[in-house]
Design an enzyme around this catalytic site. Structure first.
Site, PDB file in Angstrom:
ATOM      1  N   VAL A  11       3.859  -6.914  -0.641  1.00 55.46           N
ATOM      2  CA  VAL A  11       3.433  -6.895   0.505  1.00 55.46           C
ATOM      3  C   VAL A  11       3.346  -8.414   0.998  1.00 55.46           C
ATOM      4  CG1 VAL A  11       1.358  -6.666   1.877  1.00 55.46           C
ATOM      5  CG2 VAL A  11       2.166  -4.769   0.433  1.00 55.46           C
ATOM      6  N   THR A 121      -4.612  -2.504   0.854  1.00 53.22           N
ATOM      7  CA  THR A 121      -5.009  -1.109   0.816  1.00 53.22           C
ATOM      8  C   THR A 121      -6.632  -1.055   0.320  1.00 53.22           C
ATOM      9  OG1 THR A 121      -2.917  -0.173   0.952  1.00 53.22           O
ATOM     10  CG2 THR A 121      -4.693   1.272   0.428  1.00 53.22           C
ATOM     11  N   GLU A 149      -0.951  -2.326   5.879  1.00 53.90           N
ATOM     12  CA  GLU A 149       0.380  -2.376   5.858  1.00 53.90           C
ATOM     13  C   GLU A 149       0.926  -1.032   5.449  1.00 53.90           C
ATOM     14  OE1 GLU A 149       2.619  -5.086   6.164  1.00 53.90           O
ATOM     15  OE2 GLU A 149       3.847  -3.490   6.203  1.00 53.90           O
ATOM     16  N   CYS A 258       1.766   3.138  -4.724  1.00 53.81           N
ATOM     17  CA  CYS A 258       0.798   3.557  -3.942  1.00 53.81           C
ATOM     18  C   CYS A 258       0.279   4.953  -3.670  1.00 53.81           C
ATOM     19  CB  CYS A 258       1.394   2.769  -2.472  1.00 53.81           C
ATOM     20  SG  CYS A 258       1.239   1.243  -2.481  1.00 53.81           S
TER      21      CYS A 258
END
Ligand SMILES: NC(=O)C1=CN([C@@H]2O[C@H](COP(=O)(O)OP(=O)(O)OC[C@H]3O[C@@H](n4cnc5c(N)ncnc54)[C@H](O)[C@@H]3O)[C@@H](O)[C@H]2O)C=CC1
Ligand SMILES: O=C(O)[C@H]1O[C@H](OP(=O)(O)OP(=O)(O)OC[C@H]2O[C@@H](n3ccc(=O)[nH]c3=O)[C@H](O)[C@@H]2O)[C@H](O)[C@@H](O)[C@@H]1O
Length: 443
Positions: A11, A121, A149, A258
């Protein structure tokens, strides 16, 4: 604008490079000096299509720099973006130690008003803690915003430069104005909201996408029993604009850094507040079981796997990335090893990572240098990641080079009419079997 990005992972690095591409002055910070040395030398530590070229272009233009000098990077910036990892703790909760360390460090070097953006996150309420962690270290003015994001690995540059939406969660209009300005070149679709709702949007989005995948995988499992074709079903469902066609590809389940982590974290967030998130628990359970579908098919076709030579095409959790975090291939390979199968494996990009992370001491896996070495003499071939080289493979050649004739396609990449022209015994996910059959009375 002058921006510091903390953390140069999937990211942070992509965001930093893309913000530089938009004309901003970006400095990327990481605590790992080897990573920074590599970036300064013009090499990306991760595989992400298009990233290296864009990085070199912006570095050469003087808009993009890399450093381990945290304090100087913060002091010279107007916006600080936190993009460090939030991995799972053993109980599923997000580990916030990296966020806390960065927030405290920001506080200790703050030298005037800045907008502090959390892109990592994080559970709902974390940004309130970020404010406290910074405040404990400084009397300087600052605002905190949650800007989650939504990029996907493998298409991260494209996703970052063409986002569906930008979410800005903050209680400060001053910070919101700065962040509107920063994102203006990317999209008009901006959701400005409070911090907690922004934090929740991220988890809810990932949980919903994971739910779509587990849903279609269960439909696929039923399709196998009733001899329907899940691709046709997904096509028919997806044309309903209320449903949408994306994320309805049946397969061996979702992996990656994720969905598995964020679904567990949301279950935990709810559980901590005495809310039993039953639906999401089932999504996770279905996903775990789905990885076993490849083994079920191998058992049904080959019986005992002891001494059988099984070829594996694909190790990454999806194509286009070298990331192997929570890759379904790990569980499948581990179970095959436990059952005494002999494995030949190949991935065009993620092989070294996969070997290093999961099987550095394992001597019984044959790590092939070529996708066709995997096929030669195998009793069965299993496709686990839909890399282009596998999708375009000549089916006749697979048939010719294999010892057996079982092809298990965990990603539904081959056309049934193409496979039916070969002698291959073809098993995919939720589609009719070609030249074979599944015994649906087996569990
Ligand atoms: N990987 C993905 O596709 C996406 C990830 N996210 C979220 O973004 C966050 C970051 O994820 P990734 O980029 O995958 O993580 P990553 O693990 O690839 O990278 C994190 C980086 O932060 C660095 N770091 C840790 N502590 C630091 C410190 N104190 N100072 C400077 N650098 C430090 C690490 O050395 C590492 O290079 C996570 O919260 C993740 O859930 C969100 C959307 C997409
Ligand atoms: O929070 C994150 O980190 C990111 O997680 C996912 O992105 P990513 O994990 O990189 O990749 P996806 O394309 O979403 O794929 C995730 C997994 O789901 C699987 N998948 C995806 C789509 C589908 O239809 N079927 C399916 O099995 C893929 O094979 C892969 O294993 C989300 O798509 C991003 O929006 C989000 O930012």
């Amino acid at each position: 604008m002058k921006i510091a990005v903390i953390g140069t992972g999937y990211v942070g690095l992509v965001s930093g490079v893309c913000f530089a591409e938009l004309g901003n002055e970006v400095i990327c910070v990481d605590k790992l000096s080897e990573k920074i040395a590599m970036l300064i030398a013009g090499k990306t530590p991760i595989y992400e299509p298009g990233l290296q070229e864009l990085m070199i272009r912006n570095s050469n233009a003087g808009r993009l720099r890399f450093t381990t000098d945290f304090a100087s990077a913060i002091r010279e910036s107007e916006i600080v973006i936190i993009a460090v990892g939030t991995p799972s703790l053993p109980n599923g909760e997000a580990n916030l130690e990296f966020i806390q360390a960065v927030a405290s460090e920001i506080g200790s070097v703050l030298n005037g008003y800045k907008v502090i953006v959390t892109k990592s996150t994080v559970p709902v309420g974390t940004n309130d803690q970020v404010v406290n962690w910074i405040r404990e270290q400084t009397a300087q003015p600052f605002d905190v915003a949650s800007v989650p994001e939504f990029l996907r690995e493998g298409t991260a540059v494209r996703d970052t430069l063409n986002p569906d939406r930008i979410v800005i969660g903050t209680s400060s209009q001053r910070a919101a104005n700065v962040l509107y300005e920063l994102h203006r070149p990317l999209t008009d679709q901006v959701v400005q909201t409070d911090i907690r709702s922004a934090e929740m949007i991220k988890y809810a989005s990932n949980a919903f996408l994971a739910t779509k995948i587990s849903f279609i995988n269960e439909i696929a499992n039923i399709c196998e029993k009733v001899e329907a074709n899940v691709e046709e079903v997904a096509r028919g469902m997806g044309l309903d604009s209320r449903i949408g066609s994306s994320f309805l590809r049946a397969g061996i389940g979702y992996g990656g850094s994720c969905f598995p982590k964020d679904t567990q974290a949301l279950i935990q967030i709810a559980g901590n507040l005495s809310y039993d998130f039953k639906l999401l628990k089932s999504v996770v359970e279905v996903n775990k079981l789905q990885r076993g579908s490849v083994l079920d098919k191998l058992h049904e076709t080959l019986g005992n796997l002891q001494g059988r030579i099984i070829g594996i095409w694909g190790l990454a959790f999806k194509p286009g990335t070298d990331d192997v975090r929570e890759a379904p291939a790990f569980d499948i390979i581990q179970r095959l090893l436990d059952e005494g199968a002999e494995l030949k494996v190949y991935d065009p990009i993620a092989q070294d990572n996969f070997r290093q992370v999961y099987f550095s001491d394992e001597t019984s896996i044959n790590w092939c240098n070529d996708m066709w070495d995997v096929v030669d003499n195998s009793d069965a071939l299993c496709l686990l990641t839909e890399w282009d080289c596998f999708v375009k493979a000549d089916l006749e050649e697979i048939d010719l080079r294999m010892h057996g004739s079982i092809l298990i396609d965990g990603r539904n990449v081959y056309r049934l009419e193409d496979v039916s022209k070969t002698g291959l015994h073809y098993y995919s996910v939720g589609r009719p079997v070609i030249n074979g059959q599944l015994d649906h009375t087996l569990a």
